[in-house]
Design a protein around this motif. Structure first.
Motif, PDB file in Angstrom:
ATOM      1  N   GLY A 139       0.783  -1.229   0.000  1.00 59.67           N
ATOM      2  CA  GLY A 139       0.000   0.000   0.000  1.00 59.67           C
ATOM      3  C   GLY A 139       0.814   1.278   0.000  1.00 59.67           C
ATOM      4  N   GLU A 140       0.571   2.122   1.003  1.00 61.17           N
ATOM      5  CA  GLU A 140       1.199   3.449   1.049  1.00 61.17           C
ATOM      6  C   GLU A 140       2.719   3.365   1.165  1.00 61.17           C
ATOM      7  OE1 GLU A 140       1.529   7.225   0.480  1.00 61.17           O
ATOM      8  OE2 GLU A 140      -0.400   6.182   0.406  1.00 61.17           O
ATOM      9  N   GLU A 141       3.214   2.330   1.829  1.00 64.14           N
ATOM     10  CA  GLU A 141       4.670   2.162   1.940  1.00 64.14           C
ATOM     11  C   GLU A 141       5.282   2.007   0.551  1.00 64.14           C
ATOM     12  OE1 GLU A 141       7.996  -0.826   3.992  1.00 64.14           O
ATOM     13  OE2 GLU A 141       5.854  -1.308   4.104  1.00 64.14           O
ATOM     14  N   TRP A 142       4.650   1.191  -0.299  1.00 62.97           N
ATOM     15  CA  TRP A 142       5.160   1.020  -1.660  1.00 62.97           C
ATOM     16  C   TRP A 142       5.010   2.305  -2.464  1.00 62.97           C
ATOM     17  CZ3 TRP A 142       3.097   1.702  -6.483  1.00 62.97           C
ATOM     18  CH2 TRP A 142       3.883   1.253  -7.554  1.00 62.97           C
ATOM     19  N   ARG A 143       3.867   2.977  -2.357  1.00 68.08           N
ATOM     20  CA  ARG A 143       3.642   4.197  -3.131  1.00 68.08           C
ATOM     21  C   ARG A 143       4.653   5.281  -2.771  1.00 68.08           C
ATOM     22  NH1 ARG A 143      -1.727   2.230  -2.785  1.00 68.08           N
ATOM     23  NH2 ARG A 143      -2.058   3.161  -0.715  1.00 68.08           N
ATOM     24  N   ALA A 144       5.004   5.389  -1.490  1.00 65.43           N
ATOM     25  CA  ALA A 144       6.000   6.377  -1.071  1.00 65.43           C
ATOM     26  C   ALA A 144       7.366   6.047  -1.654  1.00 65.43           C
ATOM     27  CB  ALA A 144       6.066   6.430   0.452  1.00 65.43           C
ATOM     28  N   TRP A 145       7.719   4.766  -1.631  1.00 64.34           N
ATOM     29  CA  TRP A 145       9.013   4.336  -2.202  1.00 64.34           C
ATOM     30  C   TRP A 145       9.024   4.506  -3.720  1.00 64.34           C
ATOM     31  CZ3 TRP A 145       9.608  -0.675  -4.779  1.00 64.34           C
ATOM     32  CH2 TRP A 145      10.929  -0.934  -5.165  1.00 64.34           C
ATOM     33  N   ALA A 146       7.945   4.103  -4.381  1.00 66.49           N
ATOM     34  CA  ALA A 146       7.878   4.183  -5.840  1.00 66.49           C
ATOM     35  C   ALA A 146       7.902   5.619  -6.328  1.00 66.49           C
ATOM     36  CB  ALA A 146       6.612   3.481  -6.339  1.00 66.49           C
ATOM     37  N   SER A 147       7.375   6.551  -5.529  1.00 67.28           N
ATOM     38  CA  SER A 147       7.335   7.952  -5.951  1.00 67.28           C
ATOM     39  C   SER A 147       8.726   8.561  -6.051  1.00 67.28           C
ATOM     40  CB  SER A 147       6.485   8.777  -4.972  1.00 67.28           C
ATOM     41  OG  SER A 147       7.116   8.865  -3.697  1.00 67.28           O
ATOM     42  N   ARG A 148       9.685   7.975  -5.316  1.00 64.53           N
ATOM     43  CA  ARG A 148      11.051   8.511  -5.359  1.00 64.53           C
ATOM     44  C   ARG A 148      12.036   7.542  -6.012  1.00 64.53           C
ATOM     45  NH1 ARG A 148      10.144   7.172   0.144  1.00 64.53           N
ATOM     46  NH2 ARG A 148      11.474   5.456   0.848  1.00 64.53           N
ATOM     47  N   THR A 149      11.518   6.395  -6.491  1.00 63.57           N
ATOM     48  CA  THR A 149      12.396   5.375  -7.067  1.00 63.57           C
ATOM     49  C   THR A 149      11.842   4.924  -8.407  1.00 63.57           C
ATOM     50  OG1 THR A 149      12.807   4.600  -4.805  1.00 63.57           O
ATOM     51  CG2 THR A 149      13.569   3.188  -6.602  1.00 63.57           C
ATOM     52  N   GLY A 150      12.577   5.175  -9.472  1.00 62.58           N
ATOM     53  CA  GLY A 150      12.103   4.849 -10.808  1.00 62.58           C
ATOM     54  C   GLY A 150      12.355   3.400 -11.179  1.00 62.58           C
ATOM     55  N   VAL A 151      11.801   3.016 -12.331  1.00 65.94           N
ATOM     56  CA  VAL A 151      12.071   1.682 -12.862  1.00 65.94           C
ATOM     57  C   VAL A 151      13.558   1.549 -13.176  1.00 65.94           C
ATOM     58  CG1 VAL A 151      11.586   0.084 -14.755  1.00 65.94           C
ATOM     59  CG2 VAL A 151       9.744   1.454 -13.773  1.00 65.94           C
ATOM     60  N   ILE A 152      14.144   2.626 -13.692  1.00 66.63           N
ATOM     61  CA  ILE A 152      15.595   2.716 -13.868  1.00 66.63           C
ATOM     62  C   ILE A 152      16.063   3.973 -13.147  1.00 66.63           C
ATOM     63  CG2 ILE A 152      15.636   1.450 -16.047  1.00 66.63           C
ATOM     64  CD1 ILE A 152      15.810   4.119 -17.493  1.00 66.63           C
ATOM     65  N   PRO A 153      17.318   4.044 -12.710  1.00 64.66           N
ATOM     66  CA  PRO A 153      17.785   5.216 -11.961  1.00 64.66           C
ATOM     67  C   PRO A 153      17.725   6.485 -12.812  1.00 64.66           C
ATOM     68  CG  PRO A 153      19.326   3.385 -11.755  1.00 64.66           C
ATOM     69  CD  PRO A 153      18.362   3.010 -12.835  1.00 64.66           C
ATOM     70  N   SER A 154      17.339   7.584 -12.197  1.00 67.43           N
ATOM     71  CA  SER A 154      17.361   8.877 -12.872  1.00 67.43           C
ATOM     72  C   SER A 154      18.740   9.511 -12.717  1.00 67.43           C
ATOM     73  CB  SER A 154      16.299   9.807 -12.280  1.00 67.43           C
ATOM     74  OG  SER A 154      16.598  10.086 -10.918  1.00 67.43           O
ATOM     75  N   PHE A 155      19.022  10.515 -13.530  1.00 63.36           N
ATOM     76  CA  PHE A 155      20.306  11.219 -13.439  1.00 63.36           C
ATOM     77  C   PHE A 155      20.487  11.821 -12.051  1.00 63.36           C
ATOM     78  CE2 PHE A 155      22.948  15.031 -13.952  1.00 63.36           C
ATOM     79  CZ  PHE A 155      24.062  14.493 -14.573  1.00 63.36           C
TER      80      PHE A 155
END
Length: 213
Positions: free
Chosen positions: A140-156
């Motif tokens: 739930g919210e734990e995943w959404r919080a992590w996913a909001s700052r973590t992409g499928v691949i790393p950002s620059f």
């Protein structure tokens, strides 16, 4: 999870096996078809894909512990440390990099290679989306919080500035469950299959070269 998603996840290993067979059935790119310097650069590129793919896989396994999800989705905790602080799906990204390497080594830059790379990428992306839906429903919210700052691949930005500092702190928050070597040895079956596939690729290249010669 719908029936099709469950099918893809459960039989993902067999599907990748059929994918490998399909690639190997295509005519091999000649082993000595280019100038030596071009061949060396090309092989270095393929080896770089393999090395990065293997590195990501081992780093992921250091933090997920003894097993991946097997045939059935299950997870006791949401892993957000180590490489998972920078990307959501290092294992699927690792698979994609190895797929790129095998396809390019066997087929060169032929149109068929680009098609197989596209098919392999779409399959791994589908698995990543299935994983996201499962983890969101599980945490739930734990995943959404992590996913909001973590992409499928790393950002620059993941490697520079304030965001990078936060991610480095997050990556060290939980110590790995295994050392690098322990994680590498635990995935021995993967390395055996990779060696077999590459042996077949090289063998087919020599056979193709013999036809040309």
């Amino acid at each position: 999870m719908n029936a099709f998603s469950a099918f893809l996840f459960r039989f993902r290993g067999y599907i990748l096996g059929l994918f490998a067979v399909g690639v190997l059935l295509c005519p091999a790119y000649p082993l000595f078809g280019e100038a030596p310097c071009v061949q060396v650069l090309y092989l270095c590129g393929v080896l770089a894909l393999y090395a990065l793919g293997i590195f990501l896989r081992v780093k992921a396994r250091m933090h997920i512990g003894a097993h991946s999800r097997g045939r059935k989705h299950d997870a006791d905790t949401l892993v957000t440390s180590g490489v998972y602080a920078y990307m959501r799906h290092p294992l699927y990204c690792s698979n994609s990099l190895v797929i790129f390497g095998v396809v390019l080594l066997h087929l060169g830059l032929a149109p068929a290679a680009l098609l197989w790379i596209l098919v392999g990428s779409l399959f791994e992306l589908a698995l990543a989306r299935i994983e996201d839906r499962f983890l969101e429903s599980r945490f739930g919210e734990e995943w959404r919080a992590w996913a909001s700052r973590t992409g499928v691949i790393p950002s620059f930005g993941s490697f520079f500035g304030k965001v990078a500092k936060e991610k480095r702190a997050l990556s060290r928050r939980v110590p790995p469950k295994r050392t690098f070597m322990e994680a590498f040895c635990a995935d021995s079956s993967t390395w055996v299959w990779l060696l077999i596939i590459n042996f077949l690729v090289v063998l087919l290249k020599f056979c193709e070269q013999g036809k040309i010669g």
